[in-house]
Design a protein around this motif. Structure first.
Motif, mmCIF file in Angstrom:
data_model
loop_
_atom_site.group_PDB
_atom_site.id
_atom_site.type_symbol
_atom_site.label_atom_id
_atom_site.label_comp_id
_atom_site.label_asym_id
_atom_site.label_seq_id
_atom_site.Cartn_x
_atom_site.Cartn_y
_atom_site.Cartn_z
ATOM 1 N N HIS A 63 32.113 -24.988 -22.212
ATOM 2 C CA HIS A 63 32.930 -25.758 -23.138
ATOM 3 C C HIS A 63 32.249 -27.034 -23.587
ATOM 4 O O HIS A 63 31.333 -27.554 -22.923
ATOM 5 C CB HIS A 63 34.289 -26.103 -22.504
ATOM 6 C CG HIS A 63 34.206 -27.024 -21.337
ATOM 7 N ND1 HIS A 63 34.322 -28.396 -21.448
ATOM 8 C CD2 HIS A 63 34.024 -26.780 -20.008
ATOM 9 C CE1 HIS A 63 34.217 -28.954 -20.255
ATOM 10 N NE2 HIS A 63 34.042 -27.997 -19.361
ATOM 11 N N ALA A 64 32.705 -27.548 -24.731
ATOM 12 C CA ALA A 64 32.358 -28.871 -25.255
ATOM 13 C C ALA A 64 33.598 -29.391 -25.968
ATOM 14 O O ALA A 64 34.493 -28.615 -26.315
ATOM 15 C CB ALA A 64 31.167 -28.790 -26.211
ATOM 16 N N SER A 65 33.665 -30.696 -26.191
ATOM 17 C CA SER A 65 34.905 -31.287 -26.695
ATOM 18 C C SER A 65 34.708 -32.055 -27.987
ATOM 19 O O SER A 65 33.606 -32.513 -28.309
ATOM 20 C CB SER A 65 35.506 -32.227 -25.645
ATOM 21 O OG SER A 65 35.853 -31.526 -24.465
ATOM 22 N N ALA A 66 35.812 -32.188 -28.718
ATOM 23 C CA ALA A 66 35.868 -33.013 -29.923
ATOM 24 C C ALA A 66 37.068 -33.941 -29.807
ATOM 25 O O ALA A 66 38.146 -33.521 -29.374
ATOM 26 C CB ALA A 66 35.975 -32.144 -31.175
ATOM 27 N N LEU A 67 36.891 -35.199 -30.184
ATOM 28 C CA LEU A 67 37.989 -36.154 -30.171
ATOM 29 C C LEU A 67 38.826 -35.969 -31.437
ATOM 30 O O LEU A 67 38.291 -35.797 -32.534
ATOM 31 C CB LEU A 67 37.449 -37.578 -30.114
ATOM 32 C CG LEU A 67 38.467 -38.660 -29.726
ATOM 33 C CD1 LEU A 67 38.803 -38.552 -28.243
ATOM 34 C CD2 LEU A 67 37.922 -40.049 -30.049
ATOM 35 N N LEU A 68 40.149 -35.982 -31.286
ATOM 36 C CA LEU A 68 41.042 -35.896 -32.434
ATOM 37 C C LEU A 68 41.192 -37.288 -33.044
ATOM 38 O O LEU A 68 41.538 -38.241 -32.333
ATOM 39 C CB LEU A 68 42.402 -35.350 -32.014
ATOM 40 C CG LEU A 68 42.419 -33.915 -31.483
ATOM 41 C CD1 LEU A 68 43.835 -33.505 -31.087
ATOM 42 C CD2 LEU A 68 41.846 -32.935 -32.496
ATOM 43 N N VAL A 69 40.937 -37.389 -34.345
ATOM 44 C CA VAL A 69 40.982 -38.687 -35.005
ATOM 45 C C VAL A 69 41.764 -38.578 -36.310
ATOM 46 O O VAL A 69 42.077 -37.481 -36.778
ATOM 47 C CB VAL A 69 39.556 -39.238 -35.281
ATOM 48 C CG1 VAL A 69 38.792 -39.427 -33.976
ATOM 49 C CG2 VAL A 69 38.788 -38.317 -36.231
ATOM 50 N N VAL A 70 42.046 -39.739 -36.891
ATOM 51 C CA VAL A 70 42.790 -39.830 -38.143
ATOM 52 C C VAL A 70 41.993 -40.709 -39.104
ATOM 53 O O VAL A 70 41.668 -41.857 -38.762
ATOM 54 C CB VAL A 70 44.186 -40.441 -37.915
ATOM 55 C CG1 VAL A 70 44.957 -40.524 -39.228
ATOM 56 C CG2 VAL A 70 44.970 -39.618 -36.883
ATOM 57 N N PRO A 71 41.633 -40.208 -40.309
ATOM 58 C CA PRO A 71 40.888 -41.039 -41.264
ATOM 59 C C PRO A 71 41.700 -42.266 -41.684
ATOM 60 O O PRO A 71 42.918 -42.192 -41.847
ATOM 61 C CB PRO A 71 40.669 -40.101 -42.459
ATOM 62 C CG PRO A 71 40.827 -38.723 -41.906
ATOM 63 C CD PRO A 71 41.855 -38.850 -40.818
ATOM 64 N N VAL A 72 41.022 -43.384 -41.857
ATOM 65 C CA VAL A 72 41.652 -44.619 -42.339
ATOM 66 C C VAL A 72 40.750 -45.255 -43.391
ATOM 67 O O VAL A 72 39.597 -44.843 -43.560
ATOM 68 C CB VAL A 72 41.915 -45.621 -41.188
ATOM 69 C CG1 VAL A 72 42.913 -45.054 -40.186
ATOM 70 C CG2 VAL A 72 40.612 -45.992 -40.472
ATOM 71 N N ASP A 73 41.300 -46.249 -44.086
ATOM 72 C CA ASP A 73 40.529 -47.001 -45.084
ATOM 73 C C ASP A 73 39.905 -46.061 -46.117
ATOM 74 O O ASP A 73 38.730 -46.208 -46.475
ATOM 75 C CB ASP A 73 39.453 -47.844 -44.395
ATOM 76 C CG ASP A 73 38.861 -48.894 -45.323
ATOM 77 O OD1 ASP A 73 39.491 -49.190 -46.357
ATOM 78 O OD2 ASP A 73 37.752 -49.391 -45.032
ATOM 79 N N GLY A 74 40.722 -45.108 -46.584
ATOM 80 C CA GLY A 74 40.248 -44.214 -47.631
ATOM 81 C C GLY A 74 39.111 -43.311 -47.222
ATOM 82 O O GLY A 74 38.360 -42.821 -48.079
ATOM 83 N N GLY A 75 38.955 -43.080 -45.907
ATOM 84 C CA GLY A 75 37.883 -42.216 -45.426
ATOM 85 C C GLY A 75 36.616 -42.959 -45.052
ATOM 86 O O GLY A 75 35.612 -42.342 -44.669
#
Length: 429
Positions: free
Chosen positions: A182-194
């Motif tokens: 396995h390997a992981s990815a952090l869940l994020v949310v775009p801000v400042d128009g990307g």
């Protein structure tokens, strides 16, 4: 885009089912060390009560809000072209141990009855300070069980709370079920128009991978991720977001940026979202959800479902009206409390869907319970000399049905495991 080779994969799927059937693990010895005699037997939730009033279902409605395409394009232009699921799997350099390599203490988290046929444990170093919260698979993503040329299990984890919370998804390469990496990815949310991103700080209690979208629970709804938009990070640091000329994700090598969200619109009557799961036995396919209520609570909880969109231009998204609202198309009330895992499935030739509820242990119990509930009543898997219902995992987690193999995948603490749905039904009947 997903490329299919269905005829070849169906043959492989049949081979895998035969392989699984012939290699069931001898896991019951450790599990049955747990005494079921301490379990309570008076928690039968009874029959489901349909909720048909407009006011009752309106409280379960969702409002869709998708990120502007310009925002997503801006982030991709700054971070580089998205790499997708394959790149994460190719980087998988951490392993899960098979049940024989897990400690006796770790194996006590497994169900007593029915016994798991596949079980693995996460390394403590990979999960320290993280809480297991969700499981979905490529069996949810596509009914043939494949994503491109890979079988994949996704395991969701949360850390911290409030503004300091983090959520990540571990991508498990399940092509060789004897050697999971396995390997992981952090869940994020775009801000400042990307031009930047922030961490997803919401509690993660469930997720469903459907077509090319991943829907994960948030405090007041769902966040939506596009599995084709996995991005690489360039800086190994504790920060999350842009760092100088690079990109950091709290030490993770990948991030998955949200492309939108669904927010509950029922104000004070809206539920606290608990578990979610995919139901392929409906037409169209549907997303089912449960309301979280505290264990041993006297308050009734709600179970409900949303249809997925049939519009080819909206793959993996929920069906919405012109205003962007997704309505609950079916809803029930249950006396079951502490539901941490949910499934809905209608067996072939039947008109009624059964709802499977994994319930966390009560204050005096060691094990959780597994119930099958419908509008006629409820049954639990039972075990021990007193035929008690507390037989499921010690730390009850999500449920995900892999249709191509007939298995239900779940997680109990650091144990990832699978149980055939037919074994659950046999234990119930």
């Amino acid at each position: 885009m997903k490329h299919r080779g269905r005829h070849r994969r169906r043959k492989q799927g049949r081979a895998m089912r035969a392989f699984l059937a012939g290699t069931a693990l001898a896991l019951t010895a450790a599990a049955t060390m747990i005494s079921a005699s301490q379990a309570t037997v008076g928690d039968d939730p009874g029959a489901l009560e349909p909720l048909t009033g407009a006011g009752e279902t309106r409280a379960l409605g969702l409002r869709e809000q998708l990120a502007p395409q310009a925002t997503l394009d801006e982030l991709a232009s700054r971070m580089g072209e998205p790499v997708g699921v394959r790149a994460v799997l190719e980087s998988a350099d951490r392993s899960l141990r098979t049940a024989s390599g897990c400690t006796a203490g770790e194996r006590t988290a497994l169900p007593v009855a029915p016994a798991a046929t596949r079980a693995y444990c996460w390394d403590a170093a990979d999960t320290r300070s993280w809480r297991a919260g969700a499981v979905t698979t490529s069996g949810d993503a596509d009914d043939d069980g494949w994503w491109n040329d890979n079988r994949v299990i996704l395991s969701g984890w949360s850390q911290g709370s409030g503004d300091r919370g983090l959520a990540r998804v571990s991508f498990v390469d399940a092509n060789d079920l004897n050697h999971l990496r396995h390997a992981s990815a952090l869940l994020v949310v775009p801000v400042d128009g990307g031009r930047d991103y922030r961490a997803l700080t919401s509690r993660l209690s469930g997720m469903v991978w459907y077509q090319d979208k991943l829907l994960v629970t948030a405090d007041d709804g769902l966040f939506v991720y596009d599995m084709n938009r996995v991005q690489r990070t360039t800086v190994d640091a504790a920060a999350v977001g842009r760092v100088g000329d690079g990109w950091s994700a709290h030490g993770q090598r990948f991030v998955l940026p949200a492309i939108g969200s669904y927010r509950l619109t029922g104000a004070d009557r809206a539920p606290r979202l608990g578990a979610v799961a995919l139901d392929r036995s409906t037409a169209p396919d549907s997303l089912v959800a449960s309301e979280w209520t505290p264990v041993d609570s006297d308050r009734h909880a709600r179970l409900w479902r949303y249809d997925f969109s049939k519009d080819p231009a909206r793959p993996g998204l929920l069906a919405t009206d012109p205003a962007g609202s997704a309505a609950a198309v079916e809803a029930y009330e249950t006396e079951a409390s502490g539901t941490a895992g949910i499934l809905s499935h209608r067996a072939a030739g039947t008109k009624r869907a059964d709802w499977y509820l994994g319930r966390v242990p009560g204050t005096t119990d060691r094990q959780g319970s597994m119930w099958r509930q419908n509008t006629e009543g409820a049954k639990a898997t039972r075990c021990g000399s007193e035929d008690a219902p507390r037989c499921w995992g010690a730390q009850v987690g999500p449920l995900s049905y892999w249709e191509a193999t007939g298995e239900v995948w779940s997680q109990s603490g650091r144990m990832l495991f699978a149980v055939p749905l037919r074994s659950i039904d046999r234990a119930l009947d």
